[in-house]
Each structure stands twice: as C-alpha cells, then as structure tokens.
Design an enzyme around this catalytic site. Structure first.
Site, PDB file in Angstrom:
ATOM      1  N   TYR A  85       0.819  -1.221   0.000  1.00  0.00           N
ATOM      2  CA  TYR A  85       0.000   0.000   0.000  1.00  0.00           C
ATOM      3  C   TYR A  85       0.851   1.268   0.000  1.00  0.00           C
ATOM      4  O   TYR A  85       0.358   2.350  -0.281  1.00  0.00           O
ATOM      5  CB  TYR A  85      -0.955   0.020   1.207  1.00  0.00           C
ATOM      6  CG  TYR A  85      -2.042  -1.030   1.136  1.00  0.00           C
ATOM      7  CD1 TYR A  85      -2.223  -1.794  -0.005  1.00  0.00           C
ATOM      8  CD2 TYR A  85      -2.881  -1.259   2.213  1.00  0.00           C
ATOM      9  CE1 TYR A  85      -3.206  -2.769  -0.067  1.00  0.00           C
ATOM     10  CE2 TYR A  85      -3.878  -2.228   2.151  1.00  0.00           C
ATOM     11  CZ  TYR A  85      -4.032  -2.982   1.017  1.00  0.00           C
ATOM     12  OH  TYR A  85      -5.001  -3.946   0.957  1.00  0.00           O
ATOM     13  N   LYS A 138       3.377 -15.605   1.522  1.00  0.00           N
ATOM     14  CA  LYS A 138       3.275 -16.314   0.234  1.00  0.00           C
ATOM     15  C   LYS A 138       4.703 -16.636  -0.199  1.00  0.00           C
ATOM     16  O   LYS A 138       5.153 -16.266  -1.296  1.00  0.00           O
ATOM     17  CB  LYS A 138       2.522 -15.407  -0.762  1.00  0.00           C
ATOM     18  CG  LYS A 138       2.074 -16.086  -2.041  1.00  0.00           C
ATOM     19  CD  LYS A 138       0.992 -17.111  -1.868  1.00  0.00           C
ATOM     20  CE  LYS A 138       0.693 -17.787  -3.190  1.00  0.00           C
ATOM     21  NZ  LYS A 138      -0.083 -19.022  -3.045  1.00  0.00           N
ATOM     22  N   ASP A 171      -3.239 -18.290   0.868  1.00  0.00           N
ATOM     23  CA  ASP A 171      -4.422 -18.939   0.279  1.00  0.00           C
ATOM     24  C   ASP A 171      -4.935 -20.035   1.221  1.00  0.00           C
ATOM     25  O   ASP A 171      -6.141 -20.169   1.449  1.00  0.00           O
ATOM     26  CB  ASP A 171      -4.118 -19.505  -1.126  1.00  0.00           C
ATOM     27  CG  ASP A 171      -2.751 -20.163  -1.228  1.00  0.00           C
ATOM     28  OD1 ASP A 171      -1.930 -20.016  -0.291  1.00  0.00           O
ATOM     29  OD2 ASP A 171      -2.487 -20.836  -2.240  1.00  0.00           O
ATOM     30  N   ASP A 179      -5.261  -7.073   5.518  1.00  0.00           N
ATOM     31  CA  ASP A 179      -6.472  -6.329   5.172  1.00  0.00           C
ATOM     32  C   ASP A 179      -7.589  -7.328   4.845  1.00  0.00           C
ATOM     33  O   ASP A 179      -8.714  -7.239   5.342  1.00  0.00           O
ATOM     34  CB  ASP A 179      -6.153  -5.448   3.949  1.00  0.00           C
ATOM     35  CG  ASP A 179      -7.238  -4.439   3.662  1.00  0.00           C
ATOM     36  OD1 ASP A 179      -8.250  -4.407   4.398  1.00  0.00           O
ATOM     37  OD2 ASP A 179      -7.102  -3.677   2.688  1.00  0.00           O
ATOM     38  N   ASP A 218     -10.756  -8.897   7.681  1.00  0.00           N
ATOM     39  CA  ASP A 218     -12.181  -8.760   7.349  1.00  0.00           C
ATOM     40  C   ASP A 218     -12.854 -10.127   7.305  1.00  0.00           C
ATOM     41  O   ASP A 218     -13.992 -10.286   7.749  1.00  0.00           O
ATOM     42  CB  ASP A 218     -12.360  -8.063   5.991  1.00  0.00           C
ATOM     43  CG  ASP A 218     -12.561  -6.568   6.160  1.00  0.00           C
ATOM     44  OD1 ASP A 218     -12.242  -6.050   7.258  1.00  0.00           O
ATOM     45  OD2 ASP A 218     -13.023  -5.913   5.209  1.00  0.00           O
TER      46      ASP A 218
END
Ligand code: NAD
Length: 358
Positions: free
Chosen positions: A142, A192, A224, A248, A252
């Site tokens: 970000y 990852k 994943d 992020d 959620d």
C-alpha cells in the site's frame, strides 16, 4: 495507576458509543482504584465542520502526550462530496501516520451467546472462535515505491511494489509474539513465501525473531491456505501475524465469520505511546442519533486498552466478563437481536455492562 487518555468521538454513532465507553472507564477506575485523565479532540467530519481539517493540529497535540487514544468512528454522507484531500477518512490515516501505528490488532471473538450470528456451520462454531489478527499497517504494497501507471508497448500498465525491510518485519513480529504471551502462546505467520521474495524475507525474519520467544509456538501458512483454514476451522488459530495486504483481507474475513460488526474491537500500536483503540465498524449514519448503536465493540476496545497499553489484565477481564454476563442475560441491541431476546438501546446496554463490573 494514572492513565492519560484522549477521546476522539468523531461522527455519527461515534458520540453515542464513546459515551458508553467513558462510563466503563469511570467504573473500572472506581472499582480498581486507578486515576484517569481524559482529554477530548475533534476528528473526521466534526473536525472539518469546526476547523476545516479532518485532523486539526490541536487534536494531534492533545493526543501526543497521552497513553492511549479512544476513537469512535468517522465519516458520513454530509462529507461525501467534499474535496478528496480533506475527507473524514483522512483523519484516520493521518493519525495512524502521525504516531507511526504500524501494528493493527483485530481480535475476532465469537461469544457463545451469539453463535447464531456466525455465518459458519454450527459444528464449526461449537469449537469456538477466539483469534487475533495482527496486520502490519504502515508499509508493504500500500505504500511501496515505485507505483503508478505508464504506457509500455503501446498499452497502459499499472504497478505497485510490495516491499518490507527487516526492521519493519521484526517490529511487527515482536508485537505478535508479545500479544501471544497474553493469550495462548501460539503465532501463525501468514505469507506467500512459495512465490514472493518479500515473503521469503518475511518468513526468515519472523523465524529469527521467534528465537527470543521460545515459549511461543510458531507455524507458517501460505495466505491462500490461511484464508481457507479461517472458514474451515478458525478454532485452530491464536495469533495470526501478517503483512498489510494479506492482513487487510484476512482480518475482514475473520470479522465476518463472527457475524457481528458491532461487537469487534481493534487496536493500533507503534513503538511508543499513544496506542489507538477503536471499534472496527464505521459511523453507521443510518442509525446515528437514535440510541440504536451497539456500544460493545467500543467497550471491548477499552478492555483491549487495559490489556495492551496498561498491562491491566484483571481490569480487561472484568470488562469482558461484564459484556459476557449481559449477553447471557439475553440483552441485545438491534444488530445482534434474535427471537426471544430483550432489545435494548445503546445507552441501556452501556448501563447494563457498568452494573456488572465490580
Ligand atoms: P458502517 O460500519 O458504518 O455500517 C455498516 C452497517 O452496519 C450499517 O447498517 C450500520 O447501521 C451497521 N452498524 C455498524 N456499526 C454498528 C453498531 N455499532 N451498532 C449497530 N449497527 C452498526 O459502514 P458503512 O455504512 O459502509 O460506512 C458509513 C460511514 O462510516 C462512511 O462514511 C464510511 O466511510 C465510514 N467508515 C468509517 C470507519 C472508521 O471510522 N473506522 C470504518 C468504516 C467506515
């Protein structure tokens, strides 16, 4: 203990929920014999209206010498059309940046009394959900440079950079290991590393940081798989440590499996005070000013503050247990209402929790 706190109610239901949080602060200090000094500041739309900026400099100054900031929520339709550079949400981003709050702590807890609200199958929920996602908040993709859009071979391409330094990884990893020591002593680092170089460094630094925490068990999952495990069996997790982008999404996901937005607190921390505590929901303009909001996410944010900023575990537990007792007595705000329960407003919910403390 003397505690210095800055309260920033913000917009919409922010004012109503923060009034309940203050009642809890008052009750805890009375019962446990602490001293509390509270200052108030403007943020978000309320600050735009009064000072022309979503994060006025005097708000920053009021927060600067405090141990913790308690924030309600910002935003609302009144400010939707306003110049992008001074939108209410800029107040939130600004305060995180100002105090370098690089670690975002989001617990996902399902109170057994609210298990019907979960989106998961009852046999999964029965195993319990009580996990803490720790997301790196001020670096990663970000913020990474270079970023942008350009023309290559006659067509538009856009790009971002996922970048972490060893120091950035180490400091957030430490927060995760320290937090695990206040919980069940387990950290799952999510990356990852099978594909991304940045994740390989992430994993190496996390493993190295873990050496100073031999009492905390560390494992690793690819993102994943982590996303899948969160819905398959969330009971396996204690602390999940991850980067900005993955956090992020996963935080959620972890929140939604509990099914109740009005119940979830959060904390953001840097290397020094103040820490910031806020509910994860927004300003809920659709119900603002009508005594309908659920104040429990904010009240549980106060519990987090006792635990993480002040290491007052007994006080934190007293708040959490009071919330649990009120739920066990079948009191519910509209957002967590189900048949046979007793509907109460924001103010009454606050009073009920206060009554159960001490
Ligand atoms: P929201 O979280 O404010 O509301 C989503 C839905 O959940 C609404 O129906 C609302 O009534 C309900 N809800 C939320 N919190 C509740 C509570 N405590 N009790 C009962 N019901 C509750 O999200 P939104 O509607 O997408 O956004 C509204 C405004 O809030 C926007 O301006 C948005 O930018 C802002 N926002 C702020 C924050 C923050 O301050 N951290 C976070 C998200 C959204």
């Amino acid at each position: 203990m003397k505690m210095k706190i800055c309260v920033l109610p913000g917009d919409g239901i922010g004012v109503e929920i923060m009034a309940q949080a203050e009642k809890i602060l008052g009750r805890i200090t009375e019962v446990f014999g602490h001293e509390i000094e509270i200052d108030y500041g403007l943020i978000g739309g309320a600050a735009i209206d009064e000072k022309g900026s979503p994060l006025p400099t005097d708000t920053i100054e009021i927060c600067r010498n405090r141990d913790a900031i308690l924030l309600g929520a910002v935003g609302g339709p009144k400010w939707d059309e306003i110049d992008k550079s001074i939108r209410p949400e800029k107040g939130l981003l600004g305060i995180r940046k100002e105090f370098d709050l690089f670690a975002n702590l989001r617990p996902a807890i399902l109170f057994p009394e609210l298990k019907d609200a979960s989106l998961l199958r009852p046999d999964i929920v029965d195993k319990g959900i009580d996990l803490l996602v720790i997301r790196e908040l001020t670096s990663g993709i970000y913020f990474g440079e270079p970023r942008g859009e350009e023309i290559r071979n006659g067509q538009r391409v856009a790009f971002n950079t996922m970048i972490y330094s060893e120091d950035e990884i180490r400091r957030v990893a430490k927060v995760a290991f320290e937090a695990a020591r206040k919980r069940a002593y387990r950290v799952c680092s999510v990356d990852k590393a099978n594909v991304l170089d940045v994740s390989q460094l992430w994993r190496e630094v996390v493993i190295d940081t873990a050496k100073v925490y031999p009492d905390v068990q560390l494992n690793h999952l690819y993102v994943d798989n982590a996303a899948m495990q969160l819905v398959r069996d969330p009971s396996q997790f204690d602390v999940i440590l991850t980067s900005n982008l993955f956090g992020d999404i996963l935080s959620d996901e972890a929140a939604v499996i509990t099914g109740s937005l009005g119940m979830l607190p959060s904390a953001s921390m840097g290397q020094k005070k103040p820490d910031l505590y806020e509910p994860i929901h927004g300003s809920a303009p659709d119900i603002a000013g009508r005594d309908l909001a659920n104040p429990l996410a904010t009240i549980l944010s106060v519990a987090m503050m006792f635990k993480y900023t002040f290491s007052l575990d007994k006080e934190a537990r007293a708040v959490e247990e009071a919330v649990q007792k009120v739920l066990a007595q079948n009191f519910r705000t509209g957002d967590i209402m189900s048949p046979g329960m007793i509907r109460v407003g924001c103010n009454e919910m606050g009073e009920l929790v206060v009554r159960e403390i001490g």
